[in-house]
Motif scaffolding. Structure first.
Motif, short mmCIF file in Angstrom:
data_model
loop_
_atom_site.label_atom_id
_atom_site.label_comp_id
_atom_site.label_asym_id
_atom_site.label_seq_id
_atom_site.Cartn_x
_atom_site.Cartn_y
_atom_site.Cartn_z
N GLY A 128 0.78 -1.23 0.00
CA GLY A 128 0.00 0.00 0.00
C GLY A 128 0.81 1.27 0.00
O GLY A 128 0.29 2.34 -0.34
N SER A 129 2.09 1.19 0.37
CA SER A 129 2.92 2.40 0.42
C SER A 129 4.38 2.01 0.48
O SER A 129 4.73 0.83 0.59
CB SER A 129 2.58 3.26 1.64
OG SER A 129 2.91 2.58 2.85
N GLY A 132 4.26 -13.77 10.03
CA GLY A 132 3.63 -13.38 8.77
C GLY A 132 4.43 -13.80 7.56
O GLY A 132 3.86 -14.21 6.53
N VAL A 133 5.76 -13.72 7.65
CA VAL A 133 6.60 -14.17 6.54
C VAL A 133 6.58 -15.70 6.43
O VAL A 133 6.51 -16.25 5.32
CB VAL A 133 8.04 -13.66 6.72
CG1 VAL A 133 8.96 -14.23 5.64
CG2 VAL A 133 8.06 -12.13 6.67
N VAL A 166 -5.09 -8.30 3.12
CA VAL A 166 -4.52 -9.44 3.83
C VAL A 166 -4.06 -8.99 5.21
O VAL A 166 -3.53 -7.89 5.38
CB VAL A 166 -3.33 -10.04 3.05
CG1 VAL A 166 -2.16 -9.07 2.94
CG2 VAL A 166 -2.86 -11.35 3.69
N ASP A 167 -4.28 -9.84 6.17
CA ASP A 167 -3.74 -9.67 7.52
C ASP A 167 -2.72 -10.77 7.70
O ASP A 167 -3.08 -11.94 7.89
CB ASP A 167 -4.85 -9.76 8.56
CG ASP A 167 -4.34 -9.52 9.98
OD1 ASP A 167 -3.12 -9.36 10.15
OD2 ASP A 167 -5.17 -9.48 10.90
N VAL A 168 -1.44 -10.44 7.63
CA VAL A 168 -0.41 -11.48 7.60
C VAL A 168 -0.29 -12.25 8.90
O VAL A 168 0.37 -13.29 8.94
CB VAL A 168 0.95 -10.91 7.18
CG1 VAL A 168 0.90 -10.34 5.77
CG2 VAL A 168 1.47 -9.89 8.17
N VAL A 169 -0.90 -11.77 9.98
CA VAL A 169 -0.85 -12.53 11.24
C VAL A 169 -1.88 -13.65 11.26
O VAL A 169 -1.85 -14.50 12.16
CB VAL A 169 -1.06 -11.62 12.47
CG1 VAL A 169 -0.08 -10.46 12.45
CG2 VAL A 169 -2.49 -11.12 12.58
N ASP A 170 -2.75 -13.70 10.25
CA ASP A 170 -3.80 -14.71 10.15
C ASP A 170 -3.45 -15.66 9.01
O ASP A 170 -3.53 -15.29 7.85
CB ASP A 170 -5.14 -14.03 9.88
CG ASP A 170 -6.28 -15.01 9.72
OD1 ASP A 170 -6.06 -16.24 9.80
OD2 ASP A 170 -7.42 -14.56 9.48
N PRO A 171 -3.04 -16.89 9.31
CA PRO A 171 -2.64 -17.80 8.23
C PRO A 171 -3.74 -18.04 7.21
O PRO A 171 -3.46 -18.22 6.02
CB PRO A 171 -2.25 -19.09 8.96
CG PRO A 171 -2.79 -18.96 10.34
CD PRO A 171 -2.88 -17.50 10.64
N ALA A 216 -1.07 -6.52 -2.07
CA ALA A 216 -1.76 -6.94 -0.84
C ALA A 216 -1.35 -6.05 0.33
O ALA A 216 -0.18 -5.71 0.48
CB ALA A 216 -1.43 -8.40 -0.54
N ASP A 217 -2.33 -5.70 1.13
CA ASP A 217 -2.06 -4.85 2.29
C ASP A 217 -3.20 -5.02 3.28
O ASP A 217 -4.34 -5.33 2.89
CB ASP A 217 -1.95 -3.38 1.86
CG ASP A 217 -1.17 -2.53 2.85
OD1 ASP A 217 -0.01 -2.19 2.56
OD2 ASP A 217 -1.72 -2.21 3.93
N VAL A 218 -2.92 -4.81 4.55
CA VAL A 218 -3.98 -4.84 5.55
C VAL A 218 -4.95 -3.68 5.35
O VAL A 218 -6.13 -3.76 5.71
CB VAL A 218 -3.39 -4.82 6.98
CG1 VAL A 218 -2.74 -3.48 7.29
CG2 VAL A 218 -4.43 -5.20 8.02
N ASP A 219 -4.46 -2.60 4.73
CA ASP A 219 -5.26 -1.42 4.41
C ASP A 219 -5.70 -1.53 2.95
O ASP A 219 -4.93 -1.25 2.03
CB ASP A 219 -4.43 -0.16 4.64
CG ASP A 219 -5.19 1.13 4.39
OD1 ASP A 219 -6.25 1.10 3.73
OD2 ASP A 219 -4.71 2.20 4.82
N MET A 220 -6.94 -1.94 2.73
CA MET A 220 -7.43 -2.18 1.37
C MET A 220 -7.41 -0.90 0.54
O MET A 220 -7.08 -0.93 -0.65
CB MET A 220 -8.85 -2.76 1.40
CG MET A 220 -9.38 -3.17 0.04
SD MET A 220 -8.39 -4.48 -0.73
CE MET A 220 -9.48 -4.94 -2.09
#
Length: 251
Positions: A16-17, A119-120, A63-68, A37-41
């Motif tokens: 996103g940035s 997340g990675v 995407v929320d990378v903390v959520d598999p 992909a970003d948590v901020d759509m």
């Protein structure tokens, strides 16, 4: 060069940035189909709009990378929209409070581990599986200069960036024979909103002075190295950690 990623599909997290946006834009300019992909759509959609303005091909994905499960869905989104997955950049990450190790807040420690390391891992888990079905691919994990040196009052961030190097090397060894290359990039202090939004001019100047080149890096300079590592020109490079740091670690 402009079409060296033609017909390849790429995922970029944290797109996103800043660094992520620069990488997504360069990949699209070089012919890739990009999932930004970003948590901020809204931020992801802004990057997609920039790509579309140059006639590139991209889709936004939250995407929320903390959520598999969310990461798994991101990879499925790429495959469903573009038919496979060949490239990925696990770039999403956060900083944290400035505090000594003994006083570091537990909630912040766990949050930074979840985003920057777990997340990675989730990204690798699902991206590699998709790449194997596509005949192979290349992945870059975004570490930091703090993957090789320390920084006072940042124990969680430094720990995650060191850990990413070990994760990268291990996964690269496991999948090298299956045509999946995995490397890490270590930027120094880069002129992005994440870094500079809470800093005044004096603080930014002090950070710039830490680099022998006398300035902060740019997102585009990190993107140039990242896209090289994703390209066929880097076909014999895997399991390694590459700095883009203006001479910071040479001191």
């Amino acid at each position: 060069m402009m079409n060296d990623f033609k017909d390849k599909t790429a995922i970029v997290t944290g797109a996103g940035s800043g660094i992520g946006a620069a990488i997504a834009i360069e990949l699209a300019a070089r012919g890739a189909h990009v999932v930004a992909a970003d948590v901020d759509m809204a931020a992801a959609e802004t990057t997609v709009t920039k790509i579309a303005s140059t006639l590139g091909n991209a889709r936004a994905c939250q995407v929320d990378v903390v959520d598999p499960r969310s990461v798994e869905q991101m990879v499925a989104f790429a495959v469903e929209n573009f038919g496979g997955l060949q490239l990925a950049v696990n770039n999403a990450g956060i900083g944290g409070p400035s505090e000594t190790t003994a006083n570091y807040p537990l909630d912040d420690w766990h949050r930074i581990i979840e985003v920057n390391l777990n997340g990675v891992f989730y990204g690798l888990k699902y991206e590699i599986a998709a790449m194997l079905k596509s005949g192979g691919g290349a992945i870059v994990n975004m570490s930091s200069i703090l993957g090789s040196v320390g920084w006072q009052n940042a124990c969680a961030y430094v720990s995650t960036k060191h850990a990413l190097i070990g994760l990268t090397k291990t996964a690269a060894m496991e999948y090298a024979a299956q045509n999946v290359r995995i490397n890490a990039v270590g930027p120094a202090f880069i002129d992005t909103p994440l870094l500079t939004k809470n800093l005044d001019a004096d603080a930014i100047g002090q950070l710039a002075a830490l680099h022998p080149v006398g300035r902060l890096g740019t997102p585009e300079e990190v993107s140039a190295l990242t896209c090289f590592l994703l390209s066929a020109e880097a076909s014999f490079i895997t399991g390694s950690y590459h700095l883009v740091d203006g001479g910071y670690t040479a001191k």
